[in-house]
Design a protein around this motif. Structure first.
Motif, PDB file in Angstrom:
ATOM      1  N   GLY A  50       0.809  -1.218   0.000  1.00 12.54           N
ATOM      2  CA  GLY A  50       0.000   0.000   0.000  1.00 12.54           C
ATOM      3  C   GLY A  50       0.837   1.260   0.000  1.00 12.54           C
ATOM      4  O   GLY A  50       0.312   2.378   0.127  1.00 12.54           O
ATOM      5  N   GLY A  51       2.140   1.089  -0.155  1.00 13.33           N
ATOM      6  CA  GLY A  51       3.068   2.231  -0.132  1.00 13.33           C
ATOM      7  C   GLY A  51       4.025   2.104   1.036  1.00 13.33           C
ATOM      8  O   GLY A  51       3.643   1.688   2.127  1.00 13.33           O
ATOM      9  N   ILE A  52       5.262   2.465   0.798  1.00 11.49           N
ATOM     10  CA  ILE A  52       6.310   2.336   1.811  1.00 11.49           C
ATOM     11  C   ILE A  52       6.509   3.678   2.523  1.00 11.49           C
ATOM     12  O   ILE A  52       6.666   4.713   1.880  1.00 11.49           O
ATOM     13  CB  ILE A  52       7.628   1.884   1.156  1.00 11.49           C
ATOM     14  CG1 ILE A  52       7.473   0.478   0.561  1.00 11.49           C
ATOM     15  CG2 ILE A  52       8.775   1.927   2.155  1.00 11.49           C
ATOM     16  CD1 ILE A  52       7.179  -0.611   1.569  1.00 11.49           C
ATOM     17  N   TYR A  53       6.511   3.641   3.841  1.00  6.57           N
ATOM     18  CA  TYR A  53       6.733   4.855   4.624  1.00  6.57           C
ATOM     19  C   TYR A  53       8.146   4.934   5.196  1.00  6.57           C
ATOM     20  O   TYR A  53       8.585   6.010   5.608  1.00  6.57           O
ATOM     21  CB  TYR A  53       5.720   4.946   5.763  1.00  6.57           C
ATOM     22  CG  TYR A  53       4.328   5.262   5.279  1.00  6.57           C
ATOM     23  CD1 TYR A  53       3.907   6.565   5.088  1.00  6.57           C
ATOM     24  CD2 TYR A  53       3.433   4.227   4.975  1.00  6.57           C
ATOM     25  CE1 TYR A  53       2.636   6.857   4.621  1.00  6.57           C
ATOM     26  CE2 TYR A  53       2.152   4.504   4.509  1.00  6.57           C
ATOM     27  CZ  TYR A  53       1.768   5.818   4.337  1.00  6.57           C
ATOM     28  OH  TYR A  53       0.514   6.105   3.854  1.00  6.57           O
ATOM     29  N   ALA A  54       8.846   3.812   5.223  1.00  6.49           N
ATOM     30  CA  ALA A  54      10.181   3.776   5.811  1.00  6.49           C
ATOM     31  C   ALA A  54      11.035   2.778   5.051  1.00  6.49           C
ATOM     32  O   ALA A  54      10.646   1.618   4.887  1.00  6.49           O
ATOM     33  CB  ALA A  54      10.108   3.394   7.285  1.00  6.49           C
ATOM     34  N   ALA A  55      12.199   3.232   4.588  1.00  6.63           N
ATOM     35  CA  ALA A  55      13.090   2.365   3.821  1.00  6.63           C
ATOM     36  C   ALA A  55      14.532   2.642   4.214  1.00  6.63           C
ATOM     37  O   ALA A  55      14.890   3.771   4.575  1.00  6.63           O
ATOM     38  CB  ALA A  55      12.908   2.580   2.322  1.00  6.63           C
ATOM     39  N   VAL A  56      15.354   1.613   4.142  1.00  5.99           N
ATOM     40  CA  VAL A  56      16.799   1.766   4.314  1.00  5.99           C
ATOM     41  C   VAL A  56      17.473   1.285   3.046  1.00  5.99           C
ATOM     42  O   VAL A  56      17.206   0.177   2.571  1.00  5.99           O
ATOM     43  CB  VAL A  56      17.331   0.966   5.520  1.00  5.99           C
ATOM     44  CG1 VAL A  56      18.831   1.233   5.699  1.00  5.99           C
ATOM     45  CG2 VAL A  56      16.589   1.318   6.800  1.00  5.99           C
ATOM     46  N   ASP A  57      18.332   2.132   2.493  1.00  5.38           N
ATOM     47  CA  ASP A  57      19.105   1.778   1.311  1.00  5.38           C
ATOM     48  C   ASP A  57      20.487   1.326   1.770  1.00  5.38           C
ATOM     49  O   ASP A  57      21.353   2.141   2.082  1.00  5.38           O
ATOM     50  CB  ASP A  57      19.215   2.983   0.366  1.00  5.38           C
ATOM     51  CG  ASP A  57      20.003   2.665  -0.896  1.00  5.38           C
ATOM     52  OD1 ASP A  57      20.470   1.524  -1.049  1.00  5.38           O
ATOM     53  OD2 ASP A  57      20.163   3.578  -1.733  1.00  5.38           O
ATOM     54  N   PHE A  58      20.681   0.010   1.826  1.00  2.00           N
ATOM     55  CA  PHE A  58      21.953  -0.549   2.250  1.00  2.00           C
ATOM     56  C   PHE A  58      22.953  -0.648   1.097  1.00  2.00           C
ATOM     57  O   PHE A  58      24.089  -1.075   1.311  1.00  2.00           O
ATOM     58  CB  PHE A  58      21.750  -1.938   2.855  1.00  2.00           C
ATOM     59  CG  PHE A  58      21.053  -1.937   4.187  1.00  2.00           C
ATOM     60  CD1 PHE A  58      21.636  -1.337   5.287  1.00  2.00           C
ATOM     61  CD2 PHE A  58      19.815  -2.534   4.341  1.00  2.00           C
ATOM     62  CE1 PHE A  58      21.002  -1.335   6.515  1.00  2.00           C
ATOM     63  CE2 PHE A  58      19.169  -2.544   5.575  1.00  2.00           C
ATOM     64  CZ  PHE A  58      19.769  -1.938   6.662  1.00  2.00           C
ATOM     65  N   VAL A  59      22.542  -0.255  -0.108  1.00  2.00           N
ATOM     66  CA  VAL A  59      23.419  -0.332  -1.283  1.00  2.00           C
ATOM     67  C   VAL A  59      24.100   1.012  -1.521  1.00  2.00           C
ATOM     68  O   VAL A  59      25.319   1.098  -1.613  1.00  2.00           O
ATOM     69  CB  VAL A  59      22.631  -0.772  -2.533  1.00  2.00           C
ATOM     70  CG1 VAL A  59      23.562  -0.852  -3.739  1.00  2.00           C
ATOM     71  CG2 VAL A  59      21.949  -2.116  -2.280  1.00  2.00           C
ATOM     72  N   GLY A  60      23.296   2.054  -1.638  1.00  2.00           N
ATOM     73  CA  GLY A  60      23.860   3.383  -1.839  1.00  2.00           C
ATOM     74  C   GLY A  60      24.326   3.631  -3.260  1.00  2.00           C
ATOM     75  O   GLY A  60      25.400   4.198  -3.486  1.00  2.00           O
ATOM     76  N   SER A  61      23.516   3.218  -4.232  1.00  2.00           N
ATOM     77  CA  SER A  61      23.810   3.504  -5.641  1.00  2.00           C
ATOM     78  C   SER A  61      22.664   4.324  -6.218  1.00  2.00           C
ATOM     79  O   SER A  61      21.610   4.479  -5.590  1.00  2.00           O
ATOM     80  CB  SER A  61      23.961   2.203  -6.433  1.00  2.00           C
ATOM     81  OG  SER A  61      22.706   1.556  -6.599  1.00  2.00           O
ATOM     82  N   ASP A  62      22.858   4.852  -7.423  1.00  5.72           N
ATOM     83  CA  ASP A  62      21.775   5.614  -8.061  1.00  5.72           C
ATOM     84  C   ASP A  62      20.547   4.731  -8.278  1.00  5.72           C
ATOM     85  O   ASP A  62      19.405   5.149  -8.029  1.00  5.72           O
ATOM     86  CB  ASP A  62      22.255   6.228  -9.379  1.00  5.72           C
ATOM     87  CG  ASP A  62      22.953   5.237 -10.295  1.00  5.72           C
ATOM     88  OD1 ASP A  62      23.095   5.537 -11.490  1.00  5.72           O
ATOM     89  OD2 ASP A  62      23.361   4.159  -9.821  1.00  5.72           O
ATOM     90  N   LYS A  63      20.777   3.471  -8.687  1.00  4.48           N
ATOM     91  CA  LYS A  63      19.649   2.582  -8.954  1.00  4.48           C
ATOM     92  C   LYS A  63      18.914   2.209  -7.668  1.00  4.48           C
ATOM     93  O   LYS A  63      17.681   2.179  -7.631  1.00  4.48           O
ATOM     94  CB  LYS A  63      20.133   1.320  -9.669  1.00  4.48           C
ATOM     95  CG  LYS A  63      20.607   1.570 -11.109  1.00  4.48           C
ATOM     96  CD  LYS A  63      21.061   0.279 -11.770  1.00  4.48           C
ATOM     97  CE  LYS A  63      21.516   0.541 -13.198  1.00  4.48           C
ATOM     98  NZ  LYS A  63      21.998  -0.708 -13.849  1.00  4.48           N
ATOM     99  N   SER A  64      19.666   1.928  -6.608  1.00  4.92           N
ATOM    100  CA  SER A  64      19.013   1.520  -5.358  1.00  4.92           C
ATOM    101  C   SER A  64      18.221   2.667  -4.749  1.00  4.92           C
ATOM    102  O   SER A  64      17.109   2.477  -4.243  1.00  4.92           O
ATOM    103  CB  SER A  64      20.049   0.994  -4.360  1.00  4.92           C
ATOM    104  OG  SER A  64      20.971   2.003  -3.987  1.00  4.92           O
TER     105      SER A  64
END
Length: 349
Positions: A241-255
């Motif tokens: 239903g939609g994300i309110y909290a995310a962590v980007d453990f990659v750190g790239s433009d695509k991620s």
């Protein structure tokens, strides 16, 4: 005199090699720790290269201020070997070593944010670290009792676990709205998965590597997704239903594009990854989506103690951890660079 064996970086972009020197004698408040375990972190690759990738062919040179030969490694656990006359330390005590040591004088250090110190003394980053049999720590306050955890798990918690925990804390106000999204299921991502389950419940996990998605499912992810699949965002939105909290453990433009593209209005992404690349979006999207993008760098000494306590109290199981002898440090970096490692590899000294 105790001899110290190290797997040393003698040139940037080159394999590590063994060097042997006299172990330092601790002075004042210093403590010498006999290392038993040291995790191998993806950021060690950037130190070995001598730069971070910024995108568009640009690089951030990080070779300045580091004398070669240099010892990498910052996910350290061991036993107190000896201590200076002013150090209140118990010889033989088993400890995890907080590596993100600051100058103690700058504004960041004065409020406890040594991890973002202006003149850091970070172990394995600016001063010699844990790919060795011994490491010198300036004060016993940086040593944390980790019993009854394993030494391998405790060492990994000092970066992999701490980084994930610090990022997850920044999402506490949104975690009750919907399950979190974790982008990247490498060593830090799988550690983050274990912590997320204990803090907020099972999260969604996205990774382009099928083996890592399988590992995430086995570790308790709510569902897994392939960001490279063009239909993934629709499937993720349908599930969440939609994300309110995310962590980007990659750190790239695509991620980061994937993470922000999955956000509902009012959502937030915290970036911990350092893979590299550039990111751009229309400025109007920030107010229109009321979204937040925040970066975090490891965590504070207080948070390091908190994450050890959390893992201990909640009896959190470790993510996949494999042990290899210290002599395989260079091969392990090569395997990590080639994407051959799932979870964490910890060196045994």
């Amino acid at each position: 005199m105790t001899r110290m064996h190290r797997q040393s970086m003698t040139a940037y972009g080159a394999p590590l090699c063994e060097t042997v020197v006299d172990a330092p004698r601790p002075q004042g408040t210093e403590v010498l720790v006999r290392i038993t375990r040291c995790g191998v972190c993806h950021s060690d690759l950037h130190m070995q290269d001598g730069y971070f990738t910024l995108g568009d062919g640009k690089q951030l040179d990080v070779r300045a201020g580091r004398t070669l030969p240099f010892t990498l490694g910052h996910e350290i656990a061991g036993k107190i070997d000896s201590a200076g006359p002013d150090a209140n330390a118990k010889i033989g005590a088993k400890v995890a070593v907080y590596p993100w040591i600051g100058c103690g004088q700058c504004p960041a250090c004065k409020v406890g944010d040594e991890n973002i110190c202006a003149a850091p003394r970070h172990l394995g980053i600016t001063v010699d670290g844990g790919y060795a049999t011994h490491v010198l720590v300036p004060h016993p306050r940086y040593l944390i009792d980790y019993a009854p955890l394993s030494a391998s798990f405790a060492g990994a918690l000092m970066c992999s676990g701490l980084t994930a925990y610090s990022a997850l804390k920044r999402l506490a106000d949104r975690a009750s709205r919907a399950p979190l999204l974790l982008v990247g299921a490498g060593g830090v991502g799988l550690m983050g998965l274990a912590l997320t389950r204990a803090m907020y419940g099972a999260p969604y996990v996205a990774d382009i590597d099928e083996k890592k998605r399988e590992a995430a499912l086995a570790a308790g992810a709510k569902a897994v997704f392939d960001p490279a699949d063009p239909d993934t965002r629709k499937a993720l939105f349908k599930a969440s239903g939609g994300i309110y909290a995310a962590v980007d453990f990659v750190g790239s433009d695509k991620s980061l594009n994937f993470a922000t593209g999955a956000l509902a209005k009012g959502g937030k992404v915290v970036i911990t990854g350092l893979l590299g690349g550039g990111y751009s979006t229309a400025v109007a999207m920030f107010p229109l989506k009321a979204m937040t993008i925040e970066g975090t760098q490891t965590g504070t000494l207080a948070e390091a103690r908190e994450v050890i306590d959390l893992v201990r109290d909640k009896k959190i199981a470790p993510p996949p951890i494999a042990e290899r002898p210290l002599a395989q440090a260079s091969q392990t970096l090569d395997d990590l660079r080639a994407g051959k490692i799932v979870g964490r590899v910890v060196l045994t000294a």
